[in-house]
Every structure is written in structure tokens, then in C-alpha cells.
Design a protein around this motif. Sequence first.
Motif, PDB file in Angstrom:
ATOM      1  N   ASP A  21      22.636 -46.527   3.833  1.00  0.00           N
ATOM      2  CA  ASP A  21      22.758 -45.879   2.526  1.00  0.00           C
ATOM      3  C   ASP A  21      21.554 -44.996   2.249  1.00  0.00           C
ATOM      4  O   ASP A  21      21.696 -43.875   1.737  1.00  0.00           O
ATOM      5  N   ARG A  22      20.383 -45.506   2.565  1.00  0.00           N
ATOM      6  CA  ARG A  22      19.153 -44.737   2.362  1.00  0.00           C
ATOM      7  C   ARG A  22      19.169 -43.469   3.194  1.00  0.00           C
ATOM      8  O   ARG A  22      18.807 -42.377   2.708  1.00  0.00           O
ATOM      9  N   LEU A  23      19.596 -43.541   4.452  1.00  0.00           N
ATOM     10  CA  LEU A  23      19.616 -42.363   5.313  1.00  0.00           C
ATOM     11  C   LEU A  23      20.619 -41.326   4.818  1.00  0.00           C
ATOM     12  O   LEU A  23      20.344 -40.122   4.845  1.00  0.00           O
ATOM     13  N   ARG A  24      21.768 -41.774   4.373  1.00  0.00           N
ATOM     14  CA  ARG A  24      22.773 -40.827   3.870  1.00  0.00           C
ATOM     15  C   ARG A  24      22.251 -40.084   2.642  1.00  0.00           C
ATOM     16  O   ARG A  24      22.373 -38.855   2.550  1.00  0.00           O
TER      17      ARG A  24
ATOM     18  N   ALA B 140      18.862 -31.705   2.567  1.00  0.00           N
ATOM     19  CA  ALA B 140      19.664 -30.480   2.634  1.00  0.00           C
ATOM     20  C   ALA B 140      19.529 -29.677   1.339  1.00  0.00           C
ATOM     21  O   ALA B 140      19.393 -28.443   1.365  1.00  0.00           O
ATOM     22  N   ARG B 141      19.540 -30.387   0.217  1.00  0.00           N
ATOM     23  CA  ARG B 141      19.400 -29.702  -1.071  1.00  0.00           C
ATOM     24  C   ARG B 141      18.039 -29.032  -1.187  1.00  0.00           C
ATOM     25  O   ARG B 141      17.941 -27.874  -1.607  1.00  0.00           O
ATOM     26  N   ARG B 142      16.967 -29.750  -0.819  1.00  0.00           N
ATOM     27  CA  ARG B 142      15.626 -29.172  -0.923  1.00  0.00           C
ATOM     28  C   ARG B 142      15.458 -27.969  -0.007  1.00  0.00           C
ATOM     29  O   ARG B 142      14.784 -26.999  -0.357  1.00  0.00           O
ATOM     30  N   LEU B 143      16.042 -28.032   1.173  1.00  0.00           N
ATOM     31  CA  LEU B 143      15.915 -26.933   2.130  1.00  0.00           C
ATOM     32  C   LEU B 143      16.880 -25.793   1.825  1.00  0.00           C
ATOM     33  O   LEU B 143      16.799 -24.735   2.456  1.00  0.00           O
ATOM     34  N   GLY B 144      17.794 -26.003   0.902  1.00  0.00           N
ATOM     35  CA  GLY B 144      18.747 -24.966   0.557  1.00  0.00           C
ATOM     36  C   GLY B 144      19.778 -24.719   1.636  1.00  0.00           C
ATOM     37  O   GLY B 144      20.230 -23.584   1.833  1.00  0.00           O
ATOM     38  N   LEU B 145      20.187 -25.793   2.334  1.00  0.00           N
ATOM     39  CA  LEU B 145      21.108 -25.674   3.458  1.00  0.00           C
ATOM     40  C   LEU B 145      22.438 -26.345   3.155  1.00  0.00           C
ATOM     41  O   LEU B 145      22.486 -27.404   2.522  1.00  0.00           O
ATOM     42  N   ASP B 146      23.511 -25.739   3.648  1.00  0.00           N
ATOM     43  CA  ASP B 146      24.819 -26.390   3.569  1.00  0.00           C
ATOM     44  C   ASP B 146      24.874 -27.569   4.534  1.00  0.00           C
ATOM     45  O   ASP B 146      25.515 -28.591   4.262  1.00  0.00           O
TER      46      ASP B 146
ATOM     47  N   ASP C 129      29.768 -36.520  11.235  1.00  0.00           N
ATOM     48  CA  ASP C 129      31.199 -36.419  10.961  1.00  0.00           C
ATOM     49  C   ASP C 129      31.469 -35.770   9.606  1.00  0.00           C
ATOM     50  O   ASP C 129      32.478 -35.068   9.428  1.00  0.00           O
ATOM     51  N   ALA C 130      30.572 -36.011   8.643  1.00  0.00           N
ATOM     52  CA  ALA C 130      30.747 -35.448   7.305  1.00  0.00           C
ATOM     53  C   ALA C 130      30.308 -33.991   7.224  1.00  0.00           C
ATOM     54  O   ALA C 130      30.573 -33.318   6.220  1.00  0.00           O
TER      55      ALA C 130
END
Length: 291
Positions: A104-107, A114-120, A148-149
Amino acid sequence: MQYRTLAHTSVSAVGLGAMPLSIEHRPDETRAIATLHAALDAGVTLIDTADSYHWHAGEAGHNELLIARALARYGGDTSHVLVATKGGRGRPGDGSWTVDAGPDRLRRAAEDSARRLGLDAIGLYQLHKPDPAVPWAESVGALRELLDAGTIRAAGVSNVTTAQIREAHAILGDGLVSVQNRYSPAVRDSEPELRLAAELGLAFLPWSPLGGISRSSLDGPSGPTSHGTAFHRVAAAHGVSPQRVALAWLLARSPAVIPLPGASRPASVTDSAAAADLTLSGEELELLDAQ
């Protein structure tokens, strides 16, 4: 700049470890941004970070946000730059490092990165360190779920043994592309992991690759110093820094190697990047191997 294969693409043969730009004794943001821009100017296209690269409590992701700002402010094309980040460690702000590699922590960590780096999707996401409180297969399984996600495009593992690499490879298959372990002139106990990474077609990313090479020798009053280790003597013969020689030696160890030297000033990152174009003779490599 020479290039090597990582995550099914080509990246600079020498990357940048961005941790010194955000942890204790970090430079101010102006110099940090200048250092990142100097790396890009030198042809570096692989930047290594982690959500735990910060100093104070409450600023998780400091390094990721810094890199995102630097890329946004750079005048040139950055679409080819691979930012590799990691999850599974923490810093409570007292100077210590914690480990939390629960699924859960890793997800959550990957989504936040991803949000901080501005990446999809994160180009390369690595499990920072095995968590002794979590079965290895469960932590690696979280990477499988992230693949997979579509949250991450490729996965890596760090600070691992050969057995852990083999298990991760069995779970992740082609999704596993890298192993990041400590490896340097002074610390060579990851030779088995390097050999296995090369055998499996994985990139091997040495962290702290300049261990054993004194930083004080980078800019001597009369050029590179000639005393000390074999790395210093070879450096003097080439008229370059011993740090550059150390990185060139690492590159010669295997085509799988892509070292990640840290830097906190433009001159250091420029010198490190030049190692990709330094050719050492067979005799020099034998001398350095025996050091």
C-alpha cells in the motif's frame, strides 16, 4: 556523450545522482538548479532521485519537485530525459532513514512521485530497499501492480542480493530493467549482483560510485593530484581528475553499468559526465582492478 540501454531506451552512459541537492548541507536552489542544468548541458539524460531525498520532516519529495522545476526552466528539449525515482524509504527529519516497503505504501508513494514530477507515468520506478518486515514477493508484487496499472513504465530494485534479483525477475519479467546497488573503487562487494544483472539484460546502476576517491583531489592547485591511489596516478597521466578515472573504470567493468555520481555544483557534474569519453588502456584497467 556515450549511451547505454536502460528501460528499453538509450540514456547517457553517466547519470546524475541528485540526492546531494536535497539532503543535509544541500546547496541553495539557485546552485541546485544550475547543477541540474549543467548536467543536461553535458548530455546527461538519466537523473536518479527518490521521494525520501529530503532533509527536514514534512518535505518528502523535495528532490523530485526540485528536478521538475529544473526541467521546466531548462531552455532546451528535455523530452529524452529519464527521471528514475524510488520508493520504500522515509526520513523523519532527525537524520535517520526508515524503511517501509509495504504494498500500500509503495502504491501511494509511486502515485505521489508521478504527481510531483508532473508525469502521467514514471519512466523508471525502483524499490529503494528491501523491508525486513514485508515479504520480498509482496513488495515486488506492488511493482507488478504499478506496471499493470500504467503508473510506472519500468521497474527496478535497489540494495538487493542475487536471490532477491532472481525473485524480482521471476515476478516482473521484462518489467524489471535495473539493479541499483552500492559499487565503487572502495566497495566492490556487489560483483555477483553486477554479473547477474548483465546476465539477465538489466542495467546496473552503481550508487555512491566515487567512494574511496577523495573529493579534495578534484581541483588541485597544479591540476589533478598524482599521489594517493592508482586512480590518482592514472588521473595525473591523463591530466584529468581521479573522479573521472573512477567513473571510466566503472564503465569498463561491464556494458550494463551506468554510474550515478552525485553532485552539488556544476563543475562536479560536468567533470563526471566527461568520464563517458575517457578511454583507459588495458594496463591501466588492470592496475585499477588490483587497487
